[in-house]
Design an enzyme around this catalytic site. Sequence first.
Site, PDB file in Angstrom:
ATOM      1  N   SER A 135      53.106  29.250  32.130  1.00  0.00           N
ATOM      2  CA  SER A 135      54.192  28.762  32.091  1.00  0.00           C
ATOM      3  C   SER A 135      54.737  28.165  33.303  1.00  0.00           C
ATOM      4  O   SER A 135      54.265  27.246  33.838  1.00  0.00           O
ATOM      5  CB  SER A 135      55.021  29.913  31.461  1.00  0.00           C
ATOM      6  OG  SER A 135      56.303  29.602  31.072  1.00  0.00           O
ATOM      7  N   GLN A 136      55.820  28.820  33.731  1.00  0.00           N
ATOM      8  CA  GLN A 136      56.324  28.379  35.209  1.00  0.00           C
ATOM      9  C   GLN A 136      55.402  28.395  36.357  1.00  0.00           C
ATOM     10  O   GLN A 136      55.288  27.626  36.962  1.00  0.00           O
ATOM     11  CB  GLN A 136      57.234  29.557  35.751  1.00  0.00           C
ATOM     12  CG  GLN A 136      58.044  29.023  37.133  1.00  0.00           C
ATOM     13  CD  GLN A 136      58.933  30.403  37.767  1.00  0.00           C
ATOM     14  OE1 GLN A 136      60.149  29.774  37.661  1.00  0.00           O
ATOM     15  NE2 GLN A 136      58.586  31.302  37.943  1.00  0.00           N
ATOM     16  N   ASP A 180      54.145  26.579  20.441  1.00  0.00           N
ATOM     17  CA  ASP A 180      54.879  26.899  21.526  1.00  0.00           C
ATOM     18  C   ASP A 180      56.513  26.456  21.393  1.00  0.00           C
ATOM     19  O   ASP A 180      56.661  25.263  21.571  1.00  0.00           O
ATOM     20  CB  ASP A 180      54.325  26.654  22.784  1.00  0.00           C
ATOM     21  CG  ASP A 180      54.906  27.154  24.139  1.00  0.00           C
ATOM     22  OD1 ASP A 180      55.982  27.574  24.270  1.00  0.00           O
ATOM     23  OD2 ASP A 180      54.246  27.023  25.064  1.00  0.00           O
ATOM     24  N   HIS A 193      54.126  30.776  22.892  1.00  0.00           N
ATOM     25  CA  HIS A 193      53.802  30.679  24.234  1.00  0.00           C
ATOM     26  C   HIS A 193      52.954  31.624  24.720  1.00  0.00           C
ATOM     27  O   HIS A 193      52.598  31.505  25.781  1.00  0.00           O
ATOM     28  CB  HIS A 193      55.413  30.930  24.838  1.00  0.00           C
ATOM     29  CG  HIS A 193      55.328  30.507  26.082  1.00  0.00           C
ATOM     30  ND1 HIS A 193      55.075  29.279  26.664  1.00  0.00           N
ATOM     31  CD2 HIS A 193      55.934  31.223  27.225  1.00  0.00           C
ATOM     32  CE1 HIS A 193      55.442  28.920  27.951  1.00  0.00           C
ATOM     33  NE2 HIS A 193      55.791  30.478  28.409  1.00  0.00           N
ATOM     34  N   TYR A 204      58.250  32.746  34.469  1.00  0.00           N
ATOM     35  CA  TYR A 204      59.695  33.021  34.972  1.00  0.00           C
ATOM     36  C   TYR A 204      60.055  34.349  34.808  1.00  0.00           C
ATOM     37  O   TYR A 204      59.770  35.225  33.739  1.00  0.00           O
ATOM     38  CB  TYR A 204      60.302  32.005  33.830  1.00  0.00           C
ATOM     39  CG  TYR A 204      61.775  31.682  34.019  1.00  0.00           C
ATOM     40  CD1 TYR A 204      62.049  30.884  35.073  1.00  0.00           C
ATOM     41  CD2 TYR A 204      62.770  32.080  33.622  1.00  0.00           C
ATOM     42  CE1 TYR A 204      63.245  30.346  35.400  1.00  0.00           C
ATOM     43  CE2 TYR A 204      64.186  31.861  33.590  1.00  0.00           C
ATOM     44  CZ  TYR A 204      64.637  30.804  34.737  1.00  0.00           C
ATOM     45  OH  TYR A 204      65.631  30.509  34.802  1.00  0.00           O
TER      46      TYR A 204
END
Length: 333
Positions: free
Chosen positions: A188-189, A274, A303, A93
């Site tokens: 992540s994203q 996370d 994360h 992101y």
Amino acid sequence: MPFTDLSLADCRDYRPTLPVPADLDAFWSRTLDEARSCAADKPSFTAVETGLTQVRTYDVTVPGFAGQPVRGWLRMPAGASEPLGCVVEFLGYGRGRGLAHENLLWASAGYAHLLMDTRGQGWSAAGGDTADPDGGAAGVVPGFLTRGIESPETYYYRRLFTDAVRCVDALRDRPEIDPERIVVTGVSQGGGIALAVSGLVPGLAGVMPDVPFLCNFRRGAEISGRPPFTEIAEYLRLHRDRTESVFATLSYFDAALLATRATAPALFSIAMMDDICPPSTCFSAYNGYAGPKDVRVYAFNGHEGGAEYQQREQLAWVASLFAGLPSGQAGHS
């Protein structure tokens, strides 16, 4: 940082019932058919000079959603003479594709590597070059997670997931790429996008989602204390009457749900501390993933996940995966 979610044992048993839109498959079939049919321009691959003698780099433009241009970098080892196995990477992101000489891990390992830019993002140090013509105003909540959330047709991730599928399409037509040896990955994203693509594109060789975002939206919005999931909670704090309609839209884009349609082998990584992508949301995707799967769990990481340690796992996993696959055109170098 402390544990804020379920225990590992409970996460491994966590199989929530995710809402499935009645027209989910029809929606995505229509969306992808429209994107493929309206692409008047063919993908372009323009060689660029980076000063790196052992890696060839191409500035890539692919017609994505609505035929809109999506940028990327394709890197591959210099001197390769046979079709290569390929790793397609989607970004986290806020990140963009960055500069041409960055991100050399996969090319250095002997594979082709496509790094897809993320439409409208890239405001971090890793800048982006892809506009989002349909983005409109950001609305009352900054960020992308609620942009166009009033309808599945206008939602931001409809465009982004379509871009990702079209990048895989483009690579399958390249003579330098073995179409049977394409792996998708991301953090992540990017991990969420990789999972979505795994459920939308048949015939992938593998999937490597790291601390994946975009999984089990409702739980993420309820328990995550940090962005981006908090964008949903903030939107619903302001629009108290839209809760059900918002989660109805998000159900079309839940990577954990789309992963139930995937068949390619997968290597996940999940971090138990996370607080951005809580581990229970990631295990929602892992536990429901339909293909062969394995997971690396990082018990005391947030994360950042496994970082370089997970890259080491991935290098070994991809080498083993490709060695065990029948060759489509030829083996990777």
